[in-house]
Write an enzyme that holds these catalytic residues in place. Structure first.
Site, short mmCIF file in Angstrom:
data_model
loop_
_atom_site.label_atom_id
_atom_site.label_comp_id
_atom_site.label_asym_id
_atom_site.label_seq_id
_atom_site.Cartn_x
_atom_site.Cartn_y
_atom_site.Cartn_z
N ASN A 1 16.79 -20.95 29.95
CA ASN A 1 16.46 -22.36 29.71
C ASN A 1 17.59 -23.15 29.05
O ASN A 1 17.36 -24.19 28.45
CB ASN A 1 15.15 -22.48 28.94
CG ASN A 1 15.21 -21.85 27.56
OD1 ASN A 1 16.28 -21.46 27.09
ND2 ASN A 1 14.06 -21.75 26.93
N LYS B 1 23.32 -21.63 26.15
CA LYS B 1 23.13 -20.24 26.58
C LYS B 1 23.98 -19.87 27.81
O LYS B 1 24.50 -20.75 28.51
CB LYS B 1 21.65 -20.00 26.88
CG LYS B 1 20.76 -20.13 25.65
CD LYS B 1 19.31 -19.88 26.01
CE LYS B 1 18.40 -19.95 24.82
NZ LYS B 1 16.99 -19.65 25.20
N THR C 1 10.24 -25.49 25.90
CA THR C 1 10.83 -24.18 26.23
C THR C 1 10.71 -23.87 27.71
O THR C 1 11.66 -23.42 28.35
CB THR C 1 10.16 -23.07 25.40
OG1 THR C 1 10.33 -23.39 24.02
CG2 THR C 1 10.78 -21.72 25.68
N PHE D 1 9.31 -9.56 25.21
CA PHE D 1 10.48 -10.11 25.90
C PHE D 1 11.79 -9.83 25.16
O PHE D 1 12.86 -10.24 25.63
CB PHE D 1 10.32 -11.62 26.11
CG PHE D 1 10.13 -12.41 24.84
CD1 PHE D 1 11.21 -12.77 24.04
CD2 PHE D 1 8.86 -12.81 24.44
CE1 PHE D 1 11.04 -13.49 22.87
CE2 PHE D 1 8.67 -13.53 23.27
CZ PHE D 1 9.76 -13.87 22.49
N ARG E 1 16.46 -29.26 29.23
CA ARG E 1 15.80 -28.19 29.98
C ARG E 1 15.23 -28.67 31.30
O ARG E 1 15.26 -27.93 32.29
CB ARG E 1 14.74 -27.52 29.11
CG ARG E 1 15.37 -26.68 28.00
CD ARG E 1 14.35 -26.06 27.11
NE ARG E 1 14.95 -25.11 26.18
CZ ARG E 1 14.50 -24.91 24.96
NH1 ARG E 1 13.43 -25.55 24.52
NH2 ARG E 1 15.09 -24.04 24.17
N ARG F 1 15.47 -30.90 19.13
CA ARG F 1 14.35 -30.31 19.87
C ARG F 1 13.80 -31.28 20.91
O ARG F 1 13.41 -30.88 22.01
CB ARG F 1 13.28 -29.82 18.90
CG ARG F 1 13.83 -28.67 18.04
CD ARG F 1 12.81 -28.00 17.19
NE ARG F 1 11.84 -27.25 17.99
CZ ARG F 1 12.07 -26.09 18.57
NH1 ARG F 1 13.27 -25.53 18.49
NH2 ARG F 1 11.13 -25.47 19.25
N HIS G 1 19.22 -23.35 22.95
CA HIS G 1 18.39 -22.91 21.82
C HIS G 1 18.65 -23.88 20.69
O HIS G 1 19.77 -24.35 20.52
CB HIS G 1 18.80 -21.49 21.38
CG HIS G 1 18.26 -21.12 20.04
ND1 HIS G 1 17.03 -20.52 19.87
CD2 HIS G 1 18.77 -21.28 18.78
CE1 HIS G 1 16.81 -20.33 18.58
NE2 HIS G 1 17.86 -20.78 17.90
#
EC number: 2.7.4.6
Length: 140
Positions: A114, A11, A93, A59, A104, A87, A117
């Site tokens: 964070n 991100k 998250t 959000f 993260r 994951r 994704h």
């Protein structure tokens, strides 16, 4: 164990801090192989399309503004149980709840920023991969 593919995104909060290599290294160290990768700067429309599943969530506006605020790295990862492994390497998250050593925990700034994704199921992986890549762009 099944070899599968998953979608991964680095991100804007992470690309701004030049963490692309460090994050990709963690994914590769976990046994995931990058079989497609490109740097994109999402338009607001692309972000809204990609995150359409969240359009009714409070959000959504903040998420799509953030995701269109800077470059992202979109990737296809391949490996044994790639979805679950990705994951696990990403972590929870909310970085406050993420395990030590996860992406993260190490790199995220907040629950919103964070850093990464990843797809949560084979169906979403297929949809997310197809959103950003044509079949000829994925080279195993």
């Amino acid at each position: 164990m099944a070899i599968e593919r998953t979608f991964s995104m680095i991100k804007p909060d992470a690309t701004r801090r030049n963490l692309t290599g460090a994050i990709t290294a963690k994914l590769e160290a976990a046994g995931l192989r990058v079989v497609a990768s490109k740097r994109v700067w999402m338009s607001l429309r692309e972000a809204e399309g990609f995150y359409a599943v969240h359009k009714d969530r409070p959000f959504f506006g903040e998420l799509t503004e953030f995701m269109s605020s800077g470059p992202t790295i979109v990737q296809v990862l391949e490996g044994e149980n790639a979805i679950a492994k990705n994951r696990e390497v990403m972590g929870a998250t909310n970085p406050a709840n993420a395990d030590e050593g996860t992406i993260r925990k190490e790199f995220a700034l907040s629950i919103g920023e964070n850093s990464v994704h990843g797809s949560d199921a084979p169906e979403t992986a297929a949809e997310e991969i197809a959103y950003w890549f044509s079949g000829t762009e994925i080279v195993g």
